[in-house]
Design a protein around this motif. Structure first.
Motif, short mmCIF file in Angstrom:
data_model
loop_
_atom_site.label_atom_id
_atom_site.label_comp_id
_atom_site.label_asym_id
_atom_site.label_seq_id
_atom_site.Cartn_x
_atom_site.Cartn_y
_atom_site.Cartn_z
N ARG B 20 0.81 -1.23 0.00
CA ARG B 20 0.00 0.00 0.00
C ARG B 20 0.84 1.28 0.00
O ARG B 20 0.28 2.38 -0.02
CB ARG B 20 -0.91 0.01 1.23
CG ARG B 20 -0.15 0.03 2.55
CD ARG B 20 -1.10 0.14 3.72
NE ARG B 20 -0.42 0.03 5.00
CZ ARG B 20 -1.01 0.29 6.15
NH1 ARG B 20 -2.27 0.68 6.18
NH2 ARG B 20 -0.34 0.16 7.28
N THR B 21 2.15 1.15 0.03
CA THR B 21 3.00 2.34 0.11
C THR B 21 2.84 3.21 -1.15
O THR B 21 3.02 2.72 -2.27
CB THR B 21 4.47 1.93 0.25
OG1 THR B 21 4.59 1.08 1.40
CG2 THR B 21 5.37 3.14 0.40
N LEU B 22 2.52 4.46 -0.95
CA LEU B 22 2.41 5.38 -2.09
C LEU B 22 3.81 5.68 -2.62
O LEU B 22 4.79 5.73 -1.86
CB LEU B 22 1.74 6.68 -1.66
CG LEU B 22 0.28 6.57 -1.21
CD1 LEU B 22 -0.21 7.92 -0.67
CD2 LEU B 22 -0.62 6.10 -2.35
N LEU B 23 3.87 5.91 -3.91
CA LEU B 23 5.17 6.23 -4.52
C LEU B 23 5.81 7.44 -3.83
O LEU B 23 7.02 7.46 -3.58
CB LEU B 23 4.99 6.49 -6.03
CG LEU B 23 6.26 6.87 -6.79
CD1 LEU B 23 7.34 5.80 -6.66
CD2 LEU B 23 5.93 7.15 -8.26
N VAL B 24 4.98 8.44 -3.51
CA VAL B 24 5.55 9.65 -2.88
C VAL B 24 6.18 9.31 -1.53
O VAL B 24 7.24 9.83 -1.17
CB VAL B 24 4.51 10.78 -2.76
CG1 VAL B 24 3.35 10.43 -1.82
CG2 VAL B 24 5.18 12.07 -2.29
N GLU B 55 7.03 10.58 -18.17
CA GLU B 55 5.74 11.29 -18.12
C GLU B 55 5.53 11.85 -16.72
O GLU B 55 5.85 11.18 -15.74
CB GLU B 55 4.59 10.31 -18.40
CG GLU B 55 4.59 9.71 -19.79
CD GLU B 55 3.72 10.48 -20.75
OE1 GLU B 55 2.82 11.21 -20.29
OE2 GLU B 55 3.94 10.35 -21.97
N SER B 56 4.95 13.03 -16.63
CA SER B 56 4.70 13.56 -15.28
C SER B 56 3.54 12.82 -14.63
O SER B 56 2.52 12.54 -15.26
CB SER B 56 4.45 15.07 -15.32
OG SER B 56 3.25 15.35 -15.98
N VAL B 57 3.74 12.50 -13.37
CA VAL B 57 2.77 11.71 -12.60
C VAL B 57 2.70 12.32 -11.21
O VAL B 57 3.72 12.73 -10.65
CB VAL B 57 3.27 10.25 -12.49
CG1 VAL B 57 2.48 9.48 -11.42
CG2 VAL B 57 3.17 9.53 -13.83
N LYS B 58 1.47 12.40 -10.66
CA LYS B 58 1.36 12.78 -9.25
C LYS B 58 1.71 11.54 -8.43
O LYS B 58 0.98 10.55 -8.48
CB LYS B 58 -0.05 13.28 -8.95
CG LYS B 58 -0.31 14.65 -9.57
CD LYS B 58 -1.71 15.18 -9.30
CE LYS B 58 -1.84 16.59 -9.87
NZ LYS B 58 -3.21 17.11 -9.81
N SER B 59 2.80 11.61 -7.72
CA SER B 59 3.31 10.40 -7.07
C SER B 59 2.48 9.99 -5.87
O SER B 59 2.74 8.96 -5.26
CB SER B 59 4.78 10.55 -6.70
OG SER B 59 4.96 11.63 -5.81
N CYS B 60 1.46 10.79 -5.54
CA CYS B 60 0.52 10.36 -4.48
C CYS B 60 -0.60 9.53 -5.08
O CYS B 60 -1.42 8.99 -4.34
CB CYS B 60 -0.05 11.56 -3.75
SG CYS B 60 -1.24 12.51 -4.71
N THR B 61 -0.66 9.44 -6.41
CA THR B 61 -1.75 8.69 -7.05
C THR B 61 -1.28 7.31 -7.50
O THR B 61 -2.01 6.60 -8.19
CB THR B 61 -2.28 9.41 -8.29
OG1 THR B 61 -1.20 9.51 -9.23
CG2 THR B 61 -2.81 10.77 -7.98
#
Lengths: 788, 156
Positions: B20-24, B55-61
């Motif tokens: 479950r660890t978010l990328l951010v 590609e830009s990504v929101k790392s919390c998603t």
């Protein structure tokens, strides 16, 4: 003096890029959540889902048994932490004050109030364990509207506050105002709602508490605008820690806008918990928590009357305001709707008689305190809306009615009718003229008329504002209810090698103080800009100061630094005279050198003097070694920046959509140290005020649930929602400080909401619209058109 | 725990993470790359934008496990050999930041925008940056910063 006046400014006034930026653009900033300490634990706080309830029981046993949980505490465990104090109460009247506790005990008064804390090995586990805490609440009735809260039958939040009234405060002369209104040709009335806003710095609040059992010392890393104040309040009022045993450190702070000035429950909580568990404790709000528990701003319901003569002269003003304070009294909240609002309701106008009554009211909502502008945007919005309102009734041009009533340049220092300190200096008409010129006002009304014929609804809104900045004179703010000083401090050291370090008591968090202060030092001492370092944020190595808010860092803190620089130059002259075997009275200091008057070759450079002072082997008799100076500066007055902003909009009556076509700002913050930074402050301020006019509104439902509780629901504008901003300036120095500066941090916010709303309402004039409440969302505009 | 291999700023990392660890959080807590920030909990603010496979990504998603095998660039990896990326330079030159908290996400998002549209109009910049929120600047100088970068990249 002559030497100083001939000193050529090399850095001051230049739009140089900021020295703060290289670390921030490369990801090497250091914000609180970036800090890791050995053995650090993570706190998560269980927050009340009810806006008003009694807590019958809390069962934390399952959470405490959860793997990875270090400890669980409730309000009952920490009754040795005092309720948070209210450092600014409304002056001269009773304040039925109540402060929140570190965690609620026995009752909760707003959604989001903390009731228990889990401390765990990581933040995921801490959050997991929150779900295992069982709380038995007995829900109570709820009130969220300040006016309703004062009515008979409204639920009472606190025993000591009948009718939920915190205070009833007034300023001005009621009898005189009543008399003026009776004699006026016309009274223009309006109910003006200044809706609740959520400050929303992009970094939420957070902290790390560390108690060292070996030294009995507490250290708190925190998102703070005022670490010295936090230290003082924690020590003296909240926790009873000896002041020398607590240190507060604010690293990079990711925006604040007022919300990070105040004392919050989590600060004492992490210190207390760290002592209990013997490990550091970090707490970081998520955005939803930030919205629920960190302070909000504005939330006024105001009935205002303006007494006007047929020629447009305003002769009287009466104001009655309900100020929603939230569930408790936050640190500085008592001063915001009183001193910083009531005392400037007459704005830039010479209105001879005015009276303002403010009722501060408890409701089951988050605490309300200073948010960018703090009281002054509410006052400025009200008077500027009313000037337009009066102009419409008189069929007068909105620029003309302003001109007619402006305080004139020869009236400064100007005493207004509501008891503010005298406005220091001002010249309002040139700023108005320049803004009108930029807007092409001479042709605008004709364009507007032609556009209307084609079914296009253009509107132009003018906002002429004045604000109170460099909020200080200690004796004055204390007479206005603030419980401490508001002077600032600076220690300047010229090191042995000629490098300069400045320790300031202010706490910049985006304002560019490192850059502007270094520009001043470079010029004053004649040293290289890159040889100057500005330090702040750590109470262990900076002199006591009250922090960064109220557009005061440069005005008050910069002036303290200027005082230290002057002392250093004096000492440098004495030492140079000794080295040159000259009479100290014959010495001058300019361009980085102390020299004998009339013989510029007989000179010692600041580096030579600093080295001699630091070594200390050859100093004048009685002179102490080292070239450094500490100063504390308490100015004689606030400053009063001013200007005129103009917004031009087009409204689509079919959809209610408002198109922001142009935004023009002409500001006067006195002389500018760094025009690039000033412009940035103006831009940012405008975006926040404009967002209030167009988009933002904190909404509680009747149960006290915050409907606008995330960034999904609360409309912080994006780049596409803010127009291009055109700026220009006039320059009227302040006589109230040695730099002549006035402050620029809040001007944009104080000026902009009414520029936009006046434009929208001007555009809607053909529909008979004379006023509408913010924000001008399509729905609100459409309904306003169709209610006529 | 799940084993993942992620290349971040050119360096390969083998890590064990909770699924479950978010990328951010992986970037910030496991790899100590704290230049990527967290400003909300609903994926609105864009403070956490990084590049995943360009590609830009929101790392919390995104979960860290979804980045298994991916090539991630964070703000710490954007400058090359001490040479700032033109977007970084633009933000500095044009005073495109104040508190700096949203800035790293803005820079990453803008770098991606300019890859896809090297010559955006001001309007395209404003709309292109709609996934990022700044509370300090009023965006005026962010637009100027990105325009600066666009011109600088075109001149090369």
């Amino acid at each position: 003096m002559t030497a100083e006046t001939t000193l050529k400014p090399r850095m001051v006034g230049q739009a140089i890029k900021r020295r703060e930026d290289p670390q921030l653009i490369t990801g090497r900033g250091n914000y609180v959540d970036d800090i890791k300490l050995t053995g650090m634990t993570h706190a998560a706080i269980l927050r009340s889902p009810y806006a008003h309830a009694n807590i019958k029981s809390i069962d934390t046993s399952k959470a405490a048994a959860h793997p990875g949980v270090v400890a669980v505490f409730t309000g009952a465990d920490m009754l040795d932490i005092n309720p948070l104090p209210y450092a600014w109460q409304a002056a001269g009247v009773p304040n039925n004050a109540n402060g929140p506790r570190a965690l609620a005990h026995e009752a909760v008064h707003f959604v989001g109030e903390g009731v228990a804390v889990v401390i765990a090995e990581d933040r995921y586990i801490a959050r997991d364990a929150l779900d295992l805490i069982e709380v038995d609440y007995e829900p109570l009735d709820v009130v969220v509207d300040a006016e309703e809260a004062t009515q008979p039958g409204a639920v009472q939040l606190h025993e000591n506050a009948p009718n939920n009234i915190v205070f009833e405060w007034q300023c001005g002369d009621k009898a005189k105002a009543d008399d003026a209104m009776a004699k006026a040709d016309m009274i223009v009335k309006e109910r003006i709602i200044n809706q609740r806003l959520i400050p929303t710095p992009m970094e939420t609040r957070g902290c790390i508490g560390h108690y060292n059992g070996g030294t009995d010392e507490y250290t708190l890393w925190m998102t703070s605008q005022a670490p010295h104040v936090h230290k003082l309040v924690l020590a003296a009022f909240v926790m009873g820690i000896p002041e020398h045993k607590i240190r507060c450190i604010a690293p990079n702070v990711g925006g604040a806008f007022g919300a990070k000035i105040f004392m919050y429950s989590d600060y004492p909580l992490v210190l207390w918990a760290s002592k209990r568990i013997g490990r550091p404790v970090k707490y970081m709000e998520d955005r939803s928590e930030n919205y629920k528990q960190t302070t909000h701003g504005r939330d006024h319901i105001t009935d205002v009357e303006l007494g006007v003569m047929k020629d447009g002269k305003v002769v009287g003003m009466r104001v009655h305001t309900y100020a929603n304070m939230g569930a408790y009294l936050s640190t500085a909240s008592g001063g915001i709707p009183t001193t910083l609002y009531g005392r400037i309701i007459t704005g830039v106008y010479d209105i001879p008689a005015a009276h303002c009554l403010v009722k501060g009211v408890y409701t089951n909502t988050a605490m309300v305190d200073a948010y960018r502008g703090a009281g002054r945007p509410e006052a400025s919005y009200m008077i500027e809306r009313m000037m337009d309102r009066a102009a419409v009734e008189l069929n007068m041009d909105p620029a003309d009615i302003r001109r007619k009533n402006f305080i004139q340049p020869d009236q400064f220092p100007y005493h207004n009718a509501v008891g503010l300190l005298p406005y220091d200096s001002g010249n309002y008409e040139p700023a108005l003229d320049r803004a009108l010129e930029m807007a092409g006002y001479a042709n605008f009304r004709q364009q507007q008329a032609e556009a209307r014929k084609q079914g296009k609804y253009l509107g132009l809104g003018i906002s002429s504002y004045v604000e109170i900045c460099g909020v200080a004179p200690t004796a004055w703010v204390m007479s206005e209810g603030w419980g401490a000083g508001l002077w600032e401090s600076a220690n300047v050291k010229v090191q042995l090698t000629g490098k300069v370090t400045v320790f300031t008591g202010t706490m910049p968090h985006g304002q560019g103080v490192e850059t502007t202060f270094a520009q001043i030092v470079a010029d004053e001492l004649g040293v290289g800009y890159d040889d100057v370092d500005i330090k702040y944020g750590d109470t262990a190595n900076t002199p006591m100061g009250y922090g960064t808010y109220g557009s005061r860092s440069l005005v008050v803190g910069g002036s303290a630094m200027k005082k230290s620089l002057d002392k250093i130059k004096e000492k440098a002259k004495r030492i140079a005279a000794h080295l040159l075997e000259a009479n100290p009275a014959d010495m001058e200091f300019a361009d980085g050198k102390a020299f004998v008057k009339g013989s510029p070759d007989r000179a010692k450079t600041i580096a030579e003097i600093a080295a001699a002072a630091a070594v200390g082997a050859n100093l004048p008799p009685g002179e102490e070694p080292f070239l450094d100076a500490t100063s504390y500066y308490d100015p004689p007055n606030c400053t009063f920046p001013f200007g005129t902003h103009i917004c031009i909009v087009e409204v689509d009556p079919d959809t209610g959509r408002v198109d922001l076509k142009r935004y023009i700002a002409v500001d006067d913050c006195g002389p500018q140290i760094n025009p690039l930074i000033v412009e940035g402050q103006i831009h940012g301020g405008i975006a926040q005020g404009l967002a209030q006019a167009m988009y933002e509104r904190a909404v509680y439902d009747e149960n006290g649930q915050l409907i606008s509780g995330t960034l999904m629901d609360y409309a912080i504008p994006t780049a596409a929602m803010v127009p291009h901003i055109e700026t220009d300036y006039t320059v009227t120095p302040s006589p109230a400080n040695p730099l002549g500066v006035k402050g620029a941090g809040e001007a944009g916010t104080i000026a902009s909401a009414q520029a936009v709303m006046n434009a929208v309402i001007d555009a809607l004039a053909p529909f008979g619209v004379k006023h509408m409440q913010m924000p001008a969302t399509p729905e609100n505009v459409w309904k306003t058109i169709h209610s006529k | 725990m799940t084993a993942i291999t992620v290349t971040v700023n050119g360096k390969q990392h083998h890590s064990e993470v909770e699924p479950r660890t978010l990328l951010v959080h992986y970037l910030r807590e496991h790899l100590n790359l704290t230049g990527t920030h967290i400003g909300c909990d609903t994926s609105q603010c864009g403070a956490c934008v990084v590049h995943v496979n360009g590609e830009s990504v929101k790392s919390c998603t995104m979960l860290a496990v979804q980045a298994d095998g991916a090539n991630v660039t964070t703000i710490e990896g954007l400058a090359h050999n001490g040479q700032l990326h033109p977007v970084q330079e633009g933000f500095w030159e044009k005073h495109g930041l104040q508190c700096g908290y949203c800035t790293t996400g803005f820079i990453m998002a803008a770098a991606d925008l300019l890859q896809k549209n090297p010559h955006p109009t001001d309007d395209e910049i404003r709309h292109g940056m709609e996934g990022n929120l700044c509370r300090c600047t009023g965006y005026e100088n962010i637009v100027r910063a990105i325009r600066y970068a666009s011109e600088k990249m075109a001149a090369k």
